[in-house]
Structure formats: C-alpha cells, structure tokens
Design an enzyme around this catalytic site. Sequence first.
Site, PDB file in Angstrom:
ATOM      1  N   LYS A 136       0.862  -1.179   0.000  1.00 34.81           N
ATOM      2  CA  LYS A 136       0.000   0.000   0.000  1.00 34.81           C
ATOM      3  C   LYS A 136       0.900   1.231   0.000  1.00 34.81           C
ATOM      4  CE  LYS A 136      -3.589   2.409   2.518  1.00 34.81           C
ATOM      5  NZ  LYS A 136      -4.592   2.333   3.570  1.00 34.81           N
ATOM      6  N   ARG A 146     -10.603   9.939   1.597  1.00 35.10           N
ATOM      7  CA  ARG A 146     -10.418  10.627   2.890  1.00 35.10           C
ATOM      8  C   ARG A 146     -11.452  11.736   3.047  1.00 35.10           C
ATOM      9  NH1 ARG A 146      -3.802  10.990   2.922  1.00 35.10           N
ATOM     10  NH2 ARG A 146      -3.451   8.745   2.925  1.00 35.10           N
ATOM     11  N   TYR A 156     -14.861   0.913  -7.277  1.00 35.37           N
ATOM     12  CA  TYR A 156     -16.115   1.664  -7.165  1.00 35.37           C
ATOM     13  C   TYR A 156     -16.936   1.515  -8.446  1.00 35.37           C
ATOM     14  CZ  TYR A 156     -13.516   3.469  -3.266  1.00 35.37           C
ATOM     15  OH  TYR A 156     -12.781   3.537  -2.107  1.00 35.37           O
ATOM     16  N   LYS A 195      -2.121  -1.568  -3.961  1.00 35.75           N
ATOM     17  CA  LYS A 195      -2.978  -0.392  -3.922  1.00 35.75           C
ATOM     18  C   LYS A 195      -2.145   0.873  -3.975  1.00 35.75           C
ATOM     19  CE  LYS A 195      -5.945   1.865  -0.645  1.00 35.75           C
ATOM     20  NZ  LYS A 195      -6.216   2.052   0.722  1.00 35.75           N
ATOM     21  N   LYS A 217       1.310   9.942   5.902  1.00 36.50           N
ATOM     22  CA  LYS A 217       1.341   8.517   6.259  1.00 36.50           C
ATOM     23  C   LYS A 217       2.620   7.830   5.765  1.00 36.50           C
ATOM     24  CE  LYS A 217      -3.677   8.032   6.672  1.00 36.50           C
ATOM     25  NZ  LYS A 217      -4.824   7.118   6.517  1.00 36.50           N
TER      26      LYS A 217
HETATM   27  C1  PBG Z   1      -7.647   3.359   5.432  1.00 37.97           C
HETATM   28  C2  PBG Z   1      -7.838   3.257   3.966  1.00 37.97           C
HETATM   29  C3  PBG Z   1      -7.612   4.220   2.984  1.00 37.97           C
HETATM   30  C4  PBG Z   1      -8.102   3.682   1.794  1.00 37.97           C
HETATM   31  C5  PBG Z   1      -8.560   2.388   2.072  1.00 37.97           C
HETATM   32  N1  PBG Z   1      -8.376   2.148   3.422  1.00 37.97           N
HETATM   33  C6  PBG Z   1      -7.100   5.610   3.076  1.00 37.97           C
HETATM   34  C7  PBG Z   1      -5.744   5.847   3.588  1.00 37.97           C
HETATM   35  O1  PBG Z   1      -4.933   4.950   3.793  1.00 37.97           O
HETATM   36  O2  PBG Z   1      -5.464   7.015   3.846  1.00 37.97           O
HETATM   37  C8  PBG Z   1      -8.147   4.372   0.460  1.00 37.97           C
HETATM   38  C9  PBG Z   1      -9.138   3.814  -0.522  1.00 37.97           C
HETATM   39  C10 PBG Z   1      -9.455   4.690  -1.682  1.00 37.97           C
HETATM   40  O3  PBG Z   1      -8.839   5.757  -1.901  1.00 37.97           O
HETATM   41  O4  PBG Z   1     -10.368   4.307  -2.440  1.00 37.97           O
HETATM   42  N2  PBG Z   1      -6.473   2.962   5.961  1.00 37.97           N
END
Ligand code: PBG
Length: 329
Positions: free
Chosen positions: A198, A208, A316, A251, A220
């Site tokens: 990720k 967010r 989505y 991701k 992050k």
């Molecule tokens: C939470 C999380 C996030 C997403 C999925 N789980 C946001 C992040 O890590 O800040 C993002 C998913 C998306 O943008 O569709 N940890």
Amino acid sequence: MIQMLKRPRRNRKSEVIRSLVQETRLDPKDFVAPFFLTEGINIISPITSIPGQFHLSCNTVSQKIEELLELGISSYIFFPLIAAKYKDKTGSYAISESNHLLKTIRRIKENYPEICIFADIALDPFTTHGHDGLLSSSGEVLNDETIVALSKMSQHYAEAGVDVIAPSDMMDGRIKYIRRALDQAGHENVSIMSYSAKYASAFYGPFRDALKSTPSLGDKKSYQMNPANSKEALLEALLDEEEGADFLMVKPATLYLDIIQKIKEKSLLPIAAYHVSGEYAMLKAAAQNKWLDFDKALYESLIGIKRAGADIIISYGAKEIITYLLKHS
Ligand code: PBG
C-alpha cells in the site's frame, strides 16, 4: 499486394475473431464492491468527491446489495463514516458495542448469508488525528501498540460476521498477530486479505474526503510505501504470505501494474488490486467534462489491472462495468 507470412491484423479482422483471441476478460466474480456506511435509516447521500458513490445506512445498503447480486457481484468491502462525536485519540469506537458498522454487518450477514463481506481494518476512520494507528506523545505512529489494537478490532469484526479481515494499516508484523488473535477467538475460518503493498498515494484523497479522515497532522509516509520502490513491495508481500495472509493486495492499481505483475510471479496466493477513489474519481471528472468516455476508460483501466495479474479487483466501478459489459455482449 506485398507477400507477408505474418499479418497479426488477421486476428483483429472481425468482432468475433477479436473476441475469440481475447486473452483477458472481466467477470462479475472478479469484483469486490466498496460501500460507505453511516449511522441512521433511509440514508442515500451522494459523496461529491466520488461521483456515483453514496453514504448508505443499513437499510439502503441492502437495496444496493440486491442490485449487485442481480448482476452476479457478491463480494463487498465496508468502510464506516464515523461522526466526529465518536472519534477519539485511540479510535475506541472501532471496538465499541455501539459501533454502527458492526451492527450493520450483523444484520446484513443475517439477511444475506451467502455474500462475502470484507472489512477494512485500520483506525483512521475512528481517530481524531486520522492516522491508521495509535500515536505516541510526540506524534509518532506506534507499531506494536497498533497491532494489538487492530487484532482486537479484527476479533470484533469476525464476531459480527465478516468473512475477510482486510488490514490496511501497513504496520509490521500485523498479519501474524491478527491471525493468532483470530484463531485464539475461534475464528480460524475467517480469512485475511492483507493490503500488502500500500503506497503513500495522493489518489486516496476522495476517500479521505468521504470519510472525513484526512490526517490532521503529518502524512502517512512512515507506514505507507514510497511510490518509487518495487523491491520493497515484494518484501512486504512475501512477509505477509509467510505470516498467514490468504490474499495479497496492491494499492493503488493502475499506476502500480508492475507491482501487481511482480507479486503475482513470486507468490502462490491470489492477488487483489484496489482501483482506488482517485483513480475512479478522475475518470468521472474527465467524463463530466466530456473529455473521456467513462465506460470505455473504466473498462481499459480494469482490464489492464486484470491483465497485469490481479485475480480480484476492488473497484467503485464494479456495477458500472458489469452493466456496460452485459449491454455490449
Ligand atoms: C484506510 C484506507 C484508505 C483507503 C482504504 N483504506 C485511506 C488511507 O490509507 O489514507 C483508500 C481507498 C481509496 O482511496 O479508495 N487505511
């Protein structure tokens, strides 16, 4: 006519031949559809940053699930919208008995026992600071304390009926720790899909915004990965496999097709890819300006993800793409 032995265009000369030689196809069974769940009743509130997506309450998500089941899409991942009054520094609402997401999962699982429910496991929707884990007094995201909290959260979610726990926090050692916690609580049949690679991505912006979870301080980057790295993704993925993950995930997806392909080559586990909010929302925005044909651009994005090696796609656009493919088959 020039004599030529090989004319690859012959395999593209008609719709039927193009279809016969097509190497990759999208199927409703490839998809996991995300839902954003809110407290209340009869709520279908459009999310402006992710056009076509909604904040849904327990009863309205049931309607959406029925529409998707009709199309053959039977896997869903749930994210909670948490009201500011329930947020605190440690994200304690994640494991509270009054957590509306847990109640909704219980109800949905009772009504639709055949579906597969994934739940994102991280603290960011529940914390006032918007980080995925617990913070030290100096604002550092604490690793070991966080995985203890996430394993408790996983136990609660498994208890409520979640089929697949999906830790999205990127802490070290969390898969092993969560696996052990699930087993100890008698949930040995609950699976784990690890968000393995990720990246610290700008493409989570619309998500967010939808969850009101933008970090209030810092970023992050001390836990999510540097977009410049690929060996590190393999290291993360192979560790998660060793630690007991059932699926590995990459991701975002479309800018990380090389990562999907590399992990697919090195691991025996099914590979998921998350076509994230920003990847989806930018297609919508361009289509609203009539700069792109949304369905075609979505198709090309998703088929690219599958061609790279993803077995499972979280998107989505799951409903839109299957509706489009049915219309054109
Ligand atoms: C939470 C999380 C996030 C997403 C999925 N789980 C946001 C992040 O890590 O800040 C993002 C998913 C998306 O943008 O569709 N940890």
